[in-house]
Design a protein around this motif. Structure first.
Motif, PDB file in Angstrom:
ATOM      1  N   ARG A  52       0.815  -1.224   0.000  1.00 26.02           N
ATOM      2  CA  ARG A  52       0.000   0.000   0.000  1.00 26.02           C
ATOM      3  C   ARG A  52       0.849   1.276   0.000  1.00 26.02           C
ATOM      4  O   ARG A  52       0.300   2.373   0.061  1.00 26.02           O
ATOM      5  N   HIS A  53       2.152   1.138  -0.055  1.00 24.44           N
ATOM      6  CA  HIS A  53       3.027   2.304   0.058  1.00 24.44           C
ATOM      7  C   HIS A  53       2.670   3.341  -0.993  1.00 24.44           C
ATOM      8  O   HIS A  53       2.485   3.023  -2.180  1.00 24.44           O
ATOM      9  N   GLN A  54       2.559   4.596  -0.575  1.00 28.02           N
ATOM     10  CA  GLN A  54       2.111   5.655  -1.486  1.00 28.02           C
ATOM     11  C   GLN A  54       3.076   5.902  -2.640  1.00 28.02           C
ATOM     12  O   GLN A  54       2.694   6.459  -3.675  1.00 28.02           O
ATOM     13  N   GLU A  55       4.339   5.474  -2.488  1.00 25.90           N
ATOM     14  CA  GLU A  55       5.320   5.667  -3.553  1.00 25.90           C
ATOM     15  C   GLU A  55       5.532   4.411  -4.394  1.00 25.90           C
ATOM     16  O   GLU A  55       6.388   4.387  -5.279  1.00 25.90           O
ATOM     17  N   ARG A  90      -1.027   9.298  -6.955  1.00 23.75           N
ATOM     18  CA  ARG A  90       0.093   9.552  -6.053  1.00 23.75           C
ATOM     19  C   ARG A  90      -0.306  10.458  -4.893  1.00 23.75           C
ATOM     20  O   ARG A  90       0.218  10.357  -3.801  1.00 23.75           O
ATOM     21  N   ASP A  91      -1.232  11.386  -5.190  1.00 19.87           N
ATOM     22  CA  ASP A  91      -1.649  12.343  -4.173  1.00 19.87           C
ATOM     23  C   ASP A  91      -3.166  12.420  -4.175  1.00 19.87           C
ATOM     24  O   ASP A  91      -3.850  11.730  -4.941  1.00 19.87           O
ATOM     25  N   ASN A 114      -5.694  10.851  -6.891  1.00 19.12           N
ATOM     26  CA  ASN A 114      -6.524   9.751  -6.399  1.00 19.12           C
ATOM     27  C   ASN A 114      -8.005  10.020  -6.652  1.00 19.12           C
ATOM     28  O   ASN A 114      -8.761   9.100  -6.984  1.00 19.12           O
TER      29      ASN A 114
END
Length: 317
Positions: free
Chosen positions: A64-67, A118-119, A123
């Motif tokens: 789930r890491h945003q990057e 990404r943001d 999203n």
């Protein structure tokens, strides 16, 4: 390096200590090179220990890491001459699913995948990677086009699940997913699916009826999220860690159960640490998969896919 996950905190603290000593050495006449070298060795061993013994919930966090690289990130790295195609020819274009035609090692292919943002702004645009029915209809349109022109299909799975909102249900969410399952089962071209992040419920399975299913080492693939399972089973979403363990949703678990075909190793710490290097690892697996499946006739491809899913699970009479 962006967001730090809870299990990575010992690594981060040691890195900060090394940086502090390096800065002190630069600003003073004190030579701490031996101490720094010792700490760097300790850091390397610590990273191997922590990343080599990740628990199920640790893998969920990495998935789930945003990057973490997205479908479009991998398309840029893996394929050439990508032309994105839009719309389901019925309602509209769903940006939670992207797809089109491209070439892989000079071979024409069709690539389709879930796309998250990404943001916050992206999203919202991508609906957090949760497709509406028009997204799945677009995917199926591209798959049927690929069959017409004899192109292998590559699907990249990365979604929490299909969007469960009122409008999606009114436009036939369940029917769109079910139709994808039926149609994919009978396509006469090779289908290769790779879980690159989260593979959640029918929203993921709608791109997952493939001849070969691969998973990145720290991705997940499950019928429901750990939080959802905990809420249903124990009426307490805070028990998601226990639910994740019980559900056996990680790549090693799924390989053991015969649900996936191969685990694609990730770079140390997760794919987000070096997307280019990760793409190379994916490329190697894709090359082998395509070569294996291209050797089969159309009937053999369908039979291969049928046999694969018939082998999943056991029952007693």
């Amino acid at each position: 390096m962006g967001k730090t996950l809870s299990f990575e905190e010992p690594i981060v603290r040691l890195r900060e200590k090394i940086t502090e000593l390096e800065q002190f050495t630069e600003e003073s006449d004190v030579d701490l090179s031996d101490e720094i070298a010792t700490l760097k060795t300790r850091l390397k061993n610590l990273e191997k220990d922590i990343y080599g013994n990740m628990k199920t919930w640790d893998r969920v966090q990495v998935a789930r890491h945003q990057e973490r690289p997205t479908t479009l990130d991998y398309i840029d790295e893996l394929f050439e001459d990508f032309i994105q195609l839009h719309g389901d020819r019925t309602f509209g274009d769903d940006e939670a699913i992207v797809g089109g035609i491209a070439s892989f090692d000079s071979l024409p292919i069709t690539v389709i995948g879930h796309q998250r943002g990404r943001d916050t702004k992206e999203n919202v645009r991508r609906n957090f990677g949760m497709p509406h029915p028009e997204g799945y209809r677009k995917a199926l349109r591209l798959m049927k086009q690929a069959e017409k022109f004899h192109r292998p299909i590559i699907c990249l799975i990365d979604t929490k699940g299909a969007y469960p909102g009122k409008a999606a249900e009114e436009r036939g969410q369940s029917e769109a997913i079910a139709k994808n399952l039926v149609e994919m089962a009978g396509l006469t071209v090779p289908i290769i699916s790779i879980v690159i992040g989260e593979g959640g419920s029918g929203g993921a399975l709608a791109l997952g009826v493939a001849n070969h299913i691969h998973m990145l080492e720290h991705s997940t693939y499950s019928v429901i999220s750990p939080e959802g399972a905990a809420s249903i089973l124990w009426k307490d979403a805070s028990l998601s860690k226990q639910a994740a363990e019980a559900m056996r949703i990680t790549a090693p678990h799924l390989l053991e159960m015969g649900i996936i075909d191969e685990i694609i190793p990730e770079v140390l710490g997760g794919a987000h640490r070096d997307p280019k290097a990760q793409a190379v690892k994916i490329s190697e697996v894709l090359t082998d998969s395509i070569a294996t499946l291209k050797a089969l006739s159309a009937d053999e491809i369908v039979e291969n896919r049928y046999d694969k899913f018939r082998r999943i699970g056991v029952f007693t009479e």
